[in-house]
Design a protein around this motif. Structure first.
Motif, PDB file in Angstrom:
ATOM      1  N   VAL A 111       0.839  -1.186   0.000  1.00 36.18           N
ATOM      2  CA  VAL A 111       0.000   0.000   0.000  1.00 36.18           C
ATOM      3  C   VAL A 111       0.889   1.257   0.000  1.00 36.18           C
ATOM      4  O   VAL A 111       0.626   2.225  -0.715  1.00 36.18           O
ATOM      5  CB  VAL A 111      -0.946  -0.001   1.221  1.00 36.18           C
ATOM      6  CG1 VAL A 111      -1.654   1.336   1.355  1.00 36.18           C
ATOM      7  CG2 VAL A 111      -1.957  -1.139   1.102  1.00 36.18           C
ATOM      8  N   ILE A 114       2.203   2.116  -3.451  1.00 38.56           N
ATOM      9  CA  ILE A 114       1.186   2.730  -4.319  1.00 38.56           C
ATOM     10  C   ILE A 114       0.885   4.156  -3.853  1.00 38.56           C
ATOM     11  O   ILE A 114       0.583   5.037  -4.664  1.00 38.56           O
ATOM     12  CB  ILE A 114      -0.089   1.854  -4.362  1.00 38.56           C
ATOM     13  CG1 ILE A 114       0.268   0.436  -4.823  1.00 38.56           C
ATOM     14  CG2 ILE A 114      -1.129   2.446  -5.301  1.00 38.56           C
ATOM     15  CD1 ILE A 114       0.954   0.374  -6.167  1.00 38.56           C
ATOM     16  N   GLU A 115       1.013   4.375  -2.546  1.00 41.90           N
ATOM     17  CA  GLU A 115       0.877   5.749  -2.030  1.00 41.90           C
ATOM     18  C   GLU A 115       1.944   6.661  -2.650  1.00 41.90           C
ATOM     19  O   GLU A 115       1.668   7.795  -3.016  1.00 41.90           O
ATOM     20  CB  GLU A 115       1.035   5.772  -0.504  1.00 41.90           C
ATOM     21  CG  GLU A 115      -0.225   5.410   0.249  1.00 41.90           C
ATOM     22  CD  GLU A 115       0.036   5.249   1.742  1.00 41.90           C
ATOM     23  OE1 GLU A 115       1.209   5.314   2.175  1.00 41.90           O
ATOM     24  OE2 GLU A 115      -0.944   5.024   2.478  1.00 41.90           O
ATOM     25  N   TYR A 118       1.000   7.543  -6.107  1.00 45.40           N
ATOM     26  CA  TYR A 118      -0.075   8.543  -6.102  1.00 45.40           C
ATOM     27  C   TYR A 118       0.413   9.914  -5.647  1.00 45.40           C
ATOM     28  O   TYR A 118      -0.128  10.927  -6.072  1.00 45.40           O
ATOM     29  CB  TYR A 118      -1.265   8.052  -5.255  1.00 45.40           C
ATOM     30  CG  TYR A 118      -2.329   7.444  -6.123  1.00 45.40           C
ATOM     31  CD1 TYR A 118      -2.124   6.203  -6.714  1.00 45.40           C
ATOM     32  CD2 TYR A 118      -3.515   8.119  -6.411  1.00 45.40           C
ATOM     33  CE1 TYR A 118      -3.069   5.652  -7.550  1.00 45.40           C
ATOM     34  CE2 TYR A 118      -4.471   7.566  -7.245  1.00 45.40           C
ATOM     35  CZ  TYR A 118      -4.243   6.333  -7.801  1.00 45.40           C
ATOM     36  OH  TYR A 118      -5.187   5.788  -8.645  1.00 45.40           O
ATOM     37  N   LYS A 122      -0.475  13.092  -7.767  1.00 43.59           N
ATOM     38  CA  LYS A 122      -1.127  14.269  -7.168  1.00 43.59           C
ATOM     39  C   LYS A 122      -0.263  15.519  -7.326  1.00 43.59           C
ATOM     40  O   LYS A 122      -0.778  16.611  -7.537  1.00 43.59           O
ATOM     41  CB  LYS A 122      -1.411  14.009  -5.685  1.00 43.59           C
ATOM     42  CG  LYS A 122      -2.532  13.005  -5.436  1.00 43.59           C
ATOM     43  CD  LYS A 122      -2.704  12.780  -3.925  1.00 43.59           C
ATOM     44  CE  LYS A 122      -3.575  11.578  -3.630  1.00 43.59           C
ATOM     45  NZ  LYS A 122      -3.601  11.261  -2.186  1.00 43.59           N
ATOM     46  N   LEU A 132      -8.008  15.175 -10.823  1.00 40.51           N
ATOM     47  CA  LEU A 132      -8.064  13.710 -10.932  1.00 40.51           C
ATOM     48  C   LEU A 132      -9.524  13.310 -10.712  1.00 40.51           C
ATOM     49  O   LEU A 132     -10.043  13.442  -9.609  1.00 40.51           O
ATOM     50  CB  LEU A 132      -7.147  13.091  -9.863  1.00 40.51           C
ATOM     51  CG  LEU A 132      -7.150  11.576  -9.700  1.00 40.51           C
ATOM     52  CD1 LEU A 132      -6.890  10.867 -11.007  1.00 40.51           C
ATOM     53  CD2 LEU A 132      -6.101  11.162  -8.681  1.00 40.51           C
ATOM     54  N   THR A 137      -8.835   0.589 -10.357  1.00 40.21           N
ATOM     55  CA  THR A 137      -7.718  -0.019  -9.630  1.00 40.21           C
ATOM     56  C   THR A 137      -7.948  -1.510  -9.618  1.00 40.21           C
ATOM     57  O   THR A 137      -9.021  -1.969  -9.231  1.00 40.21           O
ATOM     58  CB  THR A 137      -7.665   0.508  -8.179  1.00 40.21           C
ATOM     59  OG1 THR A 137      -7.661   1.932  -8.221  1.00 40.21           O
ATOM     60  CG2 THR A 137      -6.432   0.023  -7.468  1.00 40.21           C
ATOM     61  N   THR A 138      -6.965  -2.262 -10.067  1.00 35.39           N
ATOM     62  CA  THR A 138      -7.169  -3.698 -10.147  1.00 35.39           C
ATOM     63  C   THR A 138      -5.847  -4.422  -9.924  1.00 35.39           C
ATOM     64  O   THR A 138      -4.826  -3.792  -9.640  1.00 35.39           O
ATOM     65  CB  THR A 138      -7.818  -4.072 -11.493  1.00 35.39           C
ATOM     66  OG1 THR A 138      -8.196  -5.435 -11.464  1.00 35.39           O
ATOM     67  CG2 THR A 138      -6.888  -3.824 -12.665  1.00 35.39           C
TER      68      THR A 138
ATOM     69  N   GLU B  17      -9.903  -3.774  -3.345  1.00 34.51           N
ATOM     70  CA  GLU B  17      -9.991  -2.780  -4.407  1.00 34.51           C
ATOM     71  C   GLU B  17     -10.626  -1.469  -3.948  1.00 34.51           C
ATOM     72  O   GLU B  17     -10.059  -0.397  -4.113  1.00 34.51           O
ATOM     73  CB  GLU B  17     -10.775  -3.345  -5.601  1.00 34.51           C
ATOM     74  CG  GLU B  17     -10.909  -2.296  -6.699  1.00 34.51           C
ATOM     75  CD  GLU B  17     -11.698  -2.769  -7.907  1.00 34.51           C
ATOM     76  OE1 GLU B  17     -12.135  -3.935  -7.921  1.00 34.51           O
ATOM     77  OE2 GLU B  17     -11.878  -1.959  -8.831  1.00 34.51           O
ATOM     78  N   LEU B  20      -8.620   0.335  -1.266  1.00 38.22           N
ATOM     79  CA  LEU B  20      -7.421   0.983  -1.815  1.00 38.22           C
ATOM     80  C   LEU B  20      -7.802   2.269  -2.542  1.00 38.22           C
ATOM     81  O   LEU B  20      -7.151   3.312  -2.368  1.00 38.22           O
ATOM     82  CB  LEU B  20      -6.689   0.029  -2.769  1.00 38.22           C
ATOM     83  CG  LEU B  20      -5.390   0.571  -3.371  1.00 38.22           C
ATOM     84  CD1 LEU B  20      -4.357   0.856  -2.294  1.00 38.22           C
ATOM     85  CD2 LEU B  20      -4.812  -0.392  -4.408  1.00 38.22           C
ATOM     86  N   ILE B  21      -8.866   2.219  -3.334  1.00 36.76           N
ATOM     87  CA  ILE B  21      -9.312   3.426  -4.053  1.00 36.76           C
ATOM     88  C   ILE B  21      -9.673   4.508  -3.041  1.00 36.76           C
ATOM     89  O   ILE B  21      -9.240   5.658  -3.162  1.00 36.76           O
ATOM     90  CB  ILE B  21     -10.524   3.112  -4.968  1.00 36.76           C
ATOM     91  CG1 ILE B  21     -10.093   2.191  -6.116  1.00 36.76           C
ATOM     92  CG2 ILE B  21     -11.120   4.399  -5.532  1.00 36.76           C
ATOM     93  CD1 ILE B  21     -11.225   1.709  -6.990  1.00 36.76           C
ATOM     94  N   HIS B  23      -8.650   4.838  -0.035  1.00 35.87           N
ATOM     95  CA  HIS B  23      -7.436   5.265   0.647  1.00 35.87           C
ATOM     96  C   HIS B  23      -6.622   6.237  -0.214  1.00 35.87           C
ATOM     97  O   HIS B  23      -6.174   7.285   0.251  1.00 35.87           O
ATOM     98  CB  HIS B  23      -6.600   4.033   0.987  1.00 35.87           C
ATOM     99  CG  HIS B  23      -5.331   4.340   1.706  1.00 35.87           C
ATOM    100  ND1 HIS B  23      -5.297   4.761   3.013  1.00 35.87           N
ATOM    101  CD2 HIS B  23      -4.039   4.317   1.288  1.00 35.87           C
ATOM    102  CE1 HIS B  23      -4.047   4.971   3.376  1.00 35.87           C
ATOM    103  NE2 HIS B  23      -3.267   4.710   2.346  1.00 35.87           N
ATOM    104  N   LEU B  24      -6.448   5.898  -1.483  1.00 40.08           N
ATOM    105  CA  LEU B  24      -5.604   6.709  -2.364  1.00 40.08           C
ATOM    106  C   LEU B  24      -6.251   8.030  -2.753  1.00 40.08           C
ATOM    107  O   LEU B  24      -5.572   9.016  -3.021  1.00 40.08           O
ATOM    108  CB  LEU B  24      -5.258   5.926  -3.638  1.00 40.08           C
ATOM    109  CG  LEU B  24      -4.401   4.679  -3.460  1.00 40.08           C
ATOM    110  CD1 LEU B  24      -4.298   3.922  -4.778  1.00 40.08           C
ATOM    111  CD2 LEU B  24      -3.009   5.039  -2.957  1.00 40.08           C
ATOM    112  N   LYS B  26      -8.561   9.679  -0.966  1.00 39.14           N
ATOM    113  CA  LYS B  26      -9.015  10.431   0.202  1.00 39.14           C
ATOM    114  C   LYS B  26      -8.484  11.859   0.119  1.00 39.14           C
ATOM    115  O   LYS B  26      -7.298  12.071  -0.122  1.00 39.14           O
ATOM    116  CB  LYS B  26      -8.475   9.737   1.460  1.00 39.14           C
ATOM    117  CG  LYS B  26      -9.194  10.027   2.744  1.00 39.14           C
ATOM    118  CD  LYS B  26      -8.754   9.044   3.835  1.00 39.14           C
ATOM    119  CE  LYS B  26      -7.222   8.962   3.951  1.00 39.14           C
ATOM    120  NZ  LYS B  26      -6.763   7.866   4.811  1.00 39.14           N
ATOM    121  N   ILE B  28      -8.844  14.057  -2.093  1.00 39.50           N
ATOM    122  CA  ILE B  28      -8.650  14.658  -3.421  1.00 39.50           C
ATOM    123  C   ILE B  28      -9.828  15.573  -3.722  1.00 39.50           C
ATOM    124  O   ILE B  28     -10.987  15.164  -3.631  1.00 39.50           O
ATOM    125  CB  ILE B  28      -8.522  13.571  -4.510  1.00 39.50           C
ATOM    126  CG1 ILE B  28      -7.150  12.912  -4.422  1.00 39.50           C
ATOM    127  CG2 ILE B  28      -8.754  14.144  -5.906  1.00 39.50           C
ATOM    128  CD1 ILE B  28      -6.877  11.879  -5.490  1.00 39.50           C
TER     129      ILE B  28
END
Lengths: 353, 353
Positions: A111, A114-115, A118, A122, A132, A137-138, B17, B20-21, B23-24, B26, B28
């Motif tokens: 995680v 991936i942060e 991102y 961002k 955005l 996400t998969t 999934e 994670l979406i 989380h990422l 958040k 925005i």
């Protein structure tokens, strides 16, 4: 289980990326009146309202093909993935407004990794004032996949296609070229050194500009603004991410013209010249074929010459001629060499002729 | 070579999934006034002009994760890849207009194979009157990757979000559910049989509808038209590609409501019932969690009951209640069971609780 009805087996490498796209999209026409331009430019163009059009572009980046996480930090990768799409929006003379981001990740990513990715995405959104607005996400069974779609707008009369170049127009390039490719070579070399001796401390300082051009490219939204401020509307424009030689062929083909580029006019950073000497590479070849410089190549009417000349961000590198003249490099020795696309071709996995 | 600054190592499967979406994305926020709706619905919504909005949605499909070429013909895959995106456009009550298609292919694919894929893509474009306006073509080191972005439009006042459901609204579903999942089970079983005996001739006729729902789903543009003809504007809408149980949770969460779904109202095709019996599966579980039925789930005001009831394309399966009521299945035996998301989760690679 399913019968294979294909007797013919043509390897994709026979066609290459652009050949395959041409082949697959041959004969595709559009039906909606608000689809102004479909396949065939840096971005599609859709009618938004009476005064504005929208441009739409998309890019797919795969680990092991487009990037190597051994030297590409995830944050830089996220930033770059956005920038490469915004560059295509710029190439239409439009202002980027929104992006969608889809990623596929394998379970070797955490995680936190991936942060990082991102964070870069961002950061680019913030810098370029882009929203955005969605994505997907998969999971992936192997590497990281990033697919970004960018949307932008411009006034209906301001959109610029590849196809507008006229005989006697001047060829102009923003910034300098060849650096991103050399940055990649330097990083690849360090990766080899590291593989042999993991304790080696790389000294990347002499290559600082090259590495930055590779790891943190920028989209030239500033050039779009500059041209608007100068009241210069290019006749044709393209981004040169695939290498100058490849892109000049696209622009010339779309505009049905020829052109001459002068070797001694190609804008090179001093680090490009010294590093080419060090690595025993020809700087003109690198400038023509390197790729990944997210600069803009455009054509202007001769009447705009005085406005453009001497601007430190812009270099006039040649001019457009009749199609019979061909597409040529005029060398320092005044000889004329036909330009062929030698950009990187991901479907041939090698430079191509 | 690069120092790993991440001390923390949280496996992505911990979040799944949607986690994670969330989380990422958040925190925005969007800055452009023409970005009406960003992340959080089936599609983003952008302002086009005084009367219309544009919706934008994107999906990423990977070989080995989302499809298996052992039983998915490439032409069907191309068709389905378009349809899954158009379904998200429908879920906003919009009409699909354009798509971009990006593909990454490894060298085990021939030009003819990719032509097959594009045949399916073009067929879907033709059927749904959608323009293919751009994309990207590149290479993959492993399997096939398909990324599609779909664009559509609708009148500004007609766009429907997940968030509009009100207490006492009725819950309506288009078509029937559970078939696509069972189609996949049947195809998986045939694949196993084929592995043991490559000469086995599968008899898929008894499962014809199920297999078709899996291999050639359709987007319910007809339902969007039907609702317009009936002058019924749903209060909230979502497509149920991830399974009814997962989607009803999304809709309820976005609308801040609870709901009751009646087990005996779930619309099942006879083949679903017989095949569940044959495979010893519970048909209600399949209907709730199967997924890949590209049907629409929506809510309507009670005043529209008379217009909707008895329509063969639509089934009223429950109603919205206050959030305190929770999200429940009312079984045939009149007992109340909380619904939990058991849809397929590609980031956990298993069904999830």
């Amino acid at each position: 289980m399913l019968e294979n009805k294909n007797d013919q087996r043509t390897p994709i490498s026979d066609l290459g990326e652009f050949g395959l796209i041409d082949h697959l999209t041959k004969g595709i026409s559009t039906i909606h009146s608000d689809t102004i331009k479909g396949i065939g430019d840096d971005a599609a163009v859709l009618k938004m309202n009476k005064n504005e059009v929208q441009v739409v572009t998309t890019d797919l980046l795969l680990e092991g093909v487009h990037f190597d996480l051994a030297y590409m930090p995830l944050k830089h990768l996220g930033y770059k993935a956005v920038v490469v799409n915004l560059s295509d929006v710029c190439a239409m003379n439009a202002q980027p407004k929104q992006i969608t981001v889809s990623i596929a990740v394998s379970n070797r990513f955490t995680v936190e990794a991936i942060e990082e990715l991102y964070e870069g995405i961002k950061l680019a959104c913030q810098k370029y004032q882009v929203d955005l607005v969605g994505g997907d996400t998969t999971s992936s069974t192997t590497g990281l996949v990033i697919s970004i779609t960018a949307l932008g707008t411009c006034l209906s009369g301001d959109v610029i296609y590849r196809s507008g170049a006229k005989v006697n127009d001047l060829l102009v390039i923003s910034g300098d070229i060849g650096a991103a490719y050399l940055g990649l070579q330097v990083l690849e070399r360090e990766k080899q050194v590291f593989a042999v001796n993991p304790k080696a401390q790389p000294d990347l300082e002499p290559y600082h500009y090259l590495v930055e051009r590779q790891l943190k490219p920028e989209a030239r939204t500033d050039i779009i603004k500059l041209l608007a401020d100068l009241k210069v509307k290019p006749t044709a424009m393209i981004d040169i991410s695939d290498g100058l030689s490849s892109e000049i062929l696209h622009l010339s083909k779309a505009s049905k013209v020829g052109c001459s580029i002068y070797e001694d006019k190609l804008p090179l950073d001093p680090q490009v010249i010294t590093t080419c000497e060090e690595l025993n590479l020809d700087s003109t070849t690198i400038a023509l074929s390197g790729g990944e410089d997210y600069e803009l190549l455009f054509t202007i009417d001769q009447k705009d010459f005085d406005t453009i000349k001497g601007n430190p961000n812009l270099t006039i590198i040649g001019h457009i001629c009749a199609p019979e003249g061909g597409i040529n490099l005029i060398t320092r020795a005044q000889s004329q060499i036909p330009i062929i696309a030698r950009g990187w071709n991901p479907l041939k996995n090698e430079t191509h002729d």
